[in-house]
Design a protein around this motif. Structure first.
Motif, short mmCIF file in Angstrom:
data_model
loop_
_atom_site.label_atom_id
_atom_site.label_comp_id
_atom_site.label_asym_id
_atom_site.label_seq_id
_atom_site.Cartn_x
_atom_site.Cartn_y
_atom_site.Cartn_z
N GLU A 9 0.84 -1.20 0.00
CA GLU A 9 0.00 0.00 0.00
C GLU A 9 0.88 1.25 0.00
OE1 GLU A 9 -2.91 0.35 3.05
OE2 GLU A 9 -4.11 -1.34 2.36
N LEU A 10 0.45 2.25 -0.79
CA LEU A 10 1.10 3.55 -0.81
C LEU A 10 0.06 4.60 -0.47
CD1 LEU A 10 3.20 3.17 -4.10
CD2 LEU A 10 3.92 2.69 -1.75
N ARG A 11 0.38 5.49 0.46
CA ARG A 11 -0.55 6.51 0.91
C ARG A 11 0.17 7.84 1.08
NH1 ARG A 11 -3.36 3.05 -0.48
NH2 ARG A 11 -5.08 2.00 0.58
N PHE A 12 -0.59 8.93 1.01
CA PHE A 12 -0.04 10.26 1.25
C PHE A 12 -0.33 10.70 2.69
CE2 PHE A 12 -0.90 10.83 -3.46
CZ PHE A 12 0.44 10.78 -3.81
N LEU A 13 0.56 11.52 3.24
CA LEU A 13 0.37 12.09 4.56
C LEU A 13 0.93 13.50 4.57
CD1 LEU A 13 -0.50 11.69 7.54
CD2 LEU A 13 1.84 10.89 8.01
N ARG A 14 0.06 14.48 4.81
CA ARG A 14 0.52 15.87 4.92
C ARG A 14 1.18 16.09 6.27
NH1 ARG A 14 -1.31 19.83 1.34
NH2 ARG A 14 -3.05 19.24 -0.02
N ARG A 15 2.31 16.78 6.24
CA ARG A 15 2.97 17.23 7.47
C ARG A 15 3.29 18.71 7.29
NH1 ARG A 15 3.86 13.37 11.10
NH2 ARG A 15 4.18 11.19 10.50
N GLY A 16 2.30 19.56 7.62
CA GLY A 16 2.43 20.97 7.33
C GLY A 16 2.44 21.18 5.83
N HIS A 17 3.47 21.88 5.34
CA HIS A 17 3.60 22.07 3.89
C HIS A 17 4.30 20.89 3.22
CE1 HIS A 17 2.08 26.15 3.96
NE2 HIS A 17 2.93 26.46 4.92
N TYR A 63 3.56 -1.90 10.39
CA TYR A 63 4.70 -1.00 10.20
C TYR A 63 5.10 -0.88 8.73
CZ TYR A 63 5.13 -1.43 15.23
OH TYR A 63 4.88 -1.41 16.59
N GLY A 64 5.34 0.35 8.32
CA GLY A 64 5.83 0.63 6.98
C GLY A 64 6.95 1.65 7.06
N TYR A 65 7.17 2.35 5.95
CA TYR A 65 8.20 3.37 5.88
C TYR A 65 7.57 4.70 5.49
CZ TYR A 65 11.07 -0.82 5.57
OH TYR A 65 11.64 -2.05 5.81
N GLU A 66 8.21 5.78 5.90
CA GLU A 66 7.76 7.12 5.53
C GLU A 66 8.87 7.82 4.76
OE1 GLU A 66 6.16 11.35 7.49
OE2 GLU A 66 6.35 9.55 8.74
N VAL A 67 8.49 8.41 3.63
CA VAL A 67 9.41 9.20 2.82
C VAL A 67 8.87 10.63 2.77
CG1 VAL A 67 10.61 9.43 0.61
CG2 VAL A 67 9.81 7.18 1.37
N VAL A 68 9.62 11.58 3.26
CA VAL A 68 9.23 12.99 3.14
C VAL A 68 9.69 13.45 1.76
CG1 VAL A 68 9.26 15.27 4.22
CG2 VAL A 68 9.65 13.22 5.62
N VAL A 69 8.76 13.51 0.82
CA VAL A 69 9.15 13.64 -0.58
C VAL A 69 9.31 15.08 -1.05
CG1 VAL A 69 8.22 11.41 -1.27
CG2 VAL A 69 6.76 13.42 -1.38
N GLY A 70 8.60 16.04 -0.43
CA GLY A 70 8.73 17.40 -0.92
C GLY A 70 7.77 18.37 -0.27
N ARG A 71 7.88 19.61 -0.72
CA ARG A 71 7.02 20.69 -0.24
C ARG A 71 5.96 20.97 -1.31
NH1 ARG A 71 7.62 24.97 3.46
NH2 ARG A 71 6.42 26.84 2.91
N LEU A 72 4.70 20.82 -0.93
CA LEU A 72 3.60 20.99 -1.87
C LEU A 72 3.24 22.45 -2.06
CD1 LEU A 72 1.00 18.25 -0.84
CD2 LEU A 72 2.29 18.34 -2.98
N HIS A 73 2.75 22.81 -3.24
CA HIS A 73 2.08 24.09 -3.41
C HIS A 73 0.81 24.08 -2.57
CE1 HIS A 73 4.62 25.77 -6.52
NE2 HIS A 73 4.56 24.64 -7.21
N SER A 74 0.43 25.23 -2.07
CA SER A 74 -0.67 25.31 -1.10
C SER A 74 -2.02 24.92 -1.69
CB SER A 74 -0.76 26.74 -0.54
OG SER A 74 -0.95 27.68 -1.59
N ASN A 75 -2.17 24.98 -3.01
CA ASN A 75 -3.48 24.70 -3.62
C ASN A 75 -3.65 23.24 -4.05
OD1 ASN A 75 -1.59 24.82 -5.67
ND2 ASN A 75 -2.96 25.82 -7.14
N VAL A 76 -2.67 22.40 -3.76
CA VAL A 76 -2.73 21.00 -4.19
C VAL A 76 -3.62 20.19 -3.24
CG1 VAL A 76 -1.41 18.87 -4.56
CG2 VAL A 76 -0.49 21.09 -5.30
#
Length: 270
Positions: free
Chosen positions: A223-231, A247-260
């Motif tokens: 399973e792959l899921r998204f998780l917002r952490r602030g921006h 238990y899985g892994y978390e990858v902090v992939v980037g900073r989103l534009h605010s309107n996404v």
């Protein structure tokens, strides 16, 4: 049999990890050999294809080879798959080394877990030391009987592990999935591109273990899921859900534009 995750995206027509538009090949977001059909066409330049293939080959053939054999997962070179694996068998004070056929193997797999990402818990971007732990997973319910049939009462299984290689593979999965679902334009900045291409000392700042709070039902093998952490946007990479359901892994992939906006069905926070 639990289904593989499967989705074919529209061609990206540029490398998912750099601006290159030359010599593009399709990207398997989760490696085919792990049991997945998530494909992003025309999304990996030659340099990144070679880098990700090298890392995945190590993880699949060294670290996860017994598990893949037990689950009969796909292989591009099935004739090279071992017909057995060496174990150290023990009975009382006596121990011996033996190659055990796959059909007789006890089926114990050790999943390597990291600390949570430094970005999430406030650690420094680079650390001189790090810690890992292992979660023991029993593939078969009759593991004790299998060990007894080998004439032993316990065993040890030598596992080849490489934290950096596993982290780089997880980084690639998280980044490619985010780009496939949201597009490169969704991000003001992406964080793990450098790690996909090569080793980096800040790997555990961006990548770590993720506790989903309780065992989750297995709808697919991964399973792959998204998780917002602030921006910031994280991707939760949960591999082999039926066998490691919490238990899985978390990858902090980037900073989103605010309107996404995130697809509700893929939002871990909902």
């Amino acid at each position: 049999m639990i289904p593989y995750p499967s989705k074919h995206y529209r061609p990206l027509n540029r490398c998912a990890y750099c601006p290159s538009t030359e010599e593009l090949s399709k990207e398997h977001i989760i490696a085919l050999g792990l049991g997945s059909d998530l494909v992003l066409p025309r999304a990996s330049c030659e340099a990144h294809r070679k880098a990700t293939s090298k890392v995945e080959d190590f993880v699949l053939r060294k670290y996860l080879c017994p598990l893949r054999s037990h689950l009969s997962l796909p292989s591009r070179r099935p004739l090279l798959r071992p017909d057995g694996y060496p174990l150290t068998l023990k009975r009382g004070f006596h121990s011996w080394r033996k190659k055990v056929r796959l059909s007789d193997h006890p089926g114990l797999v050790r999943f390597m877990m990291f600390e949570p990402p430094g970005r999430v818990v406030g650690r420094a971007a680079q650390q001189e030391t790090f810690s890992i732990r292992f979660i023991n997973v029993e593939i078969f319910p009759d593991i004790a009987e299998r060990v007894a049939r080998l004439g032993a009462d316990s065993f040890e299984d030598k596992v080849v592990v490489n934290a950096m290689a596993l982290a780089r593979m997880i980084a690639k999965i998280g980044h490619a999935f985010a780009v496939a679902e949201l597009g490169t334009e969704a991000f003001e900045e992406t964080y793990v591109n450098h790690l996909v291409l090569d080793e980096a000392p800040d790997w555990n700042y961006w990548i770590g273990c993720y506790d989903r709070g309780s065992d989750v039902p297995a709808r697919e093998l991964h399973e792959l899921r998204f998780l917002r952490r602030g921006h910031d946007l994280s991707v939760i990479v949960h591999l082999f859900v039926p066998y490691c359901p919490r238990y899985g892994y978390e990858v902090v992939v980037g900073r989103l534009h605010s309107n996404v906006e995130l697809p509700p069905s893929l939002d871990e926070g909902l």
